[in-house]
Design a protein around this motif. Sequence first.
Motif, PDB file in Angstrom:
ATOM      1  N   VAL A 199      39.102   9.912 -59.368  1.00 17.37           N
ATOM      2  CA  VAL A 199      40.287  10.365 -58.634  1.00 17.37           C
ATOM      3  C   VAL A 199      39.881  11.253 -57.462  1.00 17.37           C
ATOM      4  CG1 VAL A 199      42.457  11.632 -58.790  1.00 17.37           C
ATOM      5  CG2 VAL A 199      41.763  10.134 -60.671  1.00 17.37           C
TER       6      VAL A 199
ATOM      7  N   ARG B 190      40.770  10.837 -53.538  1.00 21.19           N
ATOM      8  CA  ARG B 190      41.390  11.952 -52.822  1.00 21.19           C
ATOM      9  C   ARG B 190      40.557  12.314 -51.588  1.00 21.19           C
ATOM     10  NH1 ARG B 190      42.163  14.992 -56.911  1.00 21.19           N
ATOM     11  NH2 ARG B 190      44.374  14.512 -57.160  1.00 21.19           N
TER      12      ARG B 190
ATOM     13  N   ASP C 226      45.678  13.624 -50.775  1.00 19.24           N
ATOM     14  CA  ASP C 226      46.498  13.779 -51.982  1.00 19.24           C
ATOM     15  C   ASP C 226      47.629  12.769 -52.080  1.00 19.24           C
ATOM     16  OD1 ASP C 226      45.003  15.937 -52.853  1.00 19.24           O
ATOM     17  OD2 ASP C 226      46.304  17.417 -51.882  1.00 19.24           O
TER      18      ASP C 226
ATOM     19  N   CYS D  12      46.237   8.983 -56.500  1.00 23.18           N
ATOM     20  CA  CYS D  12      46.335  10.433 -56.720  1.00 23.18           C
ATOM     21  C   CYS D  12      47.738  10.819 -57.170  1.00 23.18           C
ATOM     22  CB  CYS D  12      45.962  11.175 -55.439  1.00 23.18           C
ATOM     23  SG  CYS D  12      44.298  10.789 -54.826  1.00 23.18           S
TER      24      CYS D  12
END
Length: 314
Positions: free
Chosen positions: A138, A142, A147, A152
């Motif tokens: 993740v 990102r 974000d 995400c």
Amino acid sequence: MEKIQHSTIKTNGINMHIASIGTGPAVLLLHGFPELWYSWRHQLLSLSYLGYRAIAPDLRGFGDSDAPPLPASYTGLHIVGDLVGLLDHLGIDQVFLAGHDWGAVIAWYFSLFRPDRVKAVIILSVPYWPRNPAVKFVEGFRNLFGDDYYICRFQEPGEAEKVFASQDIEKLFEKVLTIGPDPRCVSKALGFGDFEAPGPLPSWLSPDDVKFYATTFKETGFTGGLNYYRSLDLTWDLTAAWTGAQIKVPAKFISGDQDIVYNIPGIKEYIHNGGFNRDVPSLEVVVMEGVGHFINQEKPDQVTAHIYEFIKKF
């Protein structure tokens, strides 16, 4: 003509729904998100006609299979465990494996964890994603997209479910199943389903197809499928022992040049400049021009031909 048969089996602590047809060497077909066994409807029929036993499950969390509530129940180890149990239940020692989207990710893990059970693997859309010991999955997305990238945003339990529930689900599937090549279209700026649909449905996607997906997900919700994304970092934790390991089974990778994954920055270079071959030494690569992400539905005859030409060698 023989019809697709549906059944439910017990495996790895869950009930799994499978669609199957045909006799002969087994081909196990793994769908992605937000999809179902139905994504392989064309290949089920065609492969059975070509002399194979084609099997397409609803993976854990999807369709008529059980959906454990917690993200921790959706690691790569859990899903591969389900499939090993499926093969054991059906008395199949080795299988030809095909996967698309999340099914591709699982097929790579299956080939990594249990190569003894895989004769050869055919992957659609998602190349092997080797584990980076310095960056969790993740965090990597990102760092690449920020974000607002959908993977995400999917991490927060309940958030994506609320967004999906607020939309016309049939329109949502029309948009998702015809998604274009730009990875930015799944950022927060355009919402989970607020990117523009292409207008009339393409010839390969009928209103009945859209209705099948929409009706099923109206009943089940999206949490099971979203939990695959929410378990990404736990899978990273649990697979440390495979860092640097190669996929040794014979593999064929098929993508469309309009696939959203193929157009993620760095993916084309990885596929074509040696990195992919380093991680998967016995590899064939096919890139189909003008074809998008849902390649097995958009170009079913060509995809079946590619699968058949590969697996008939073994």
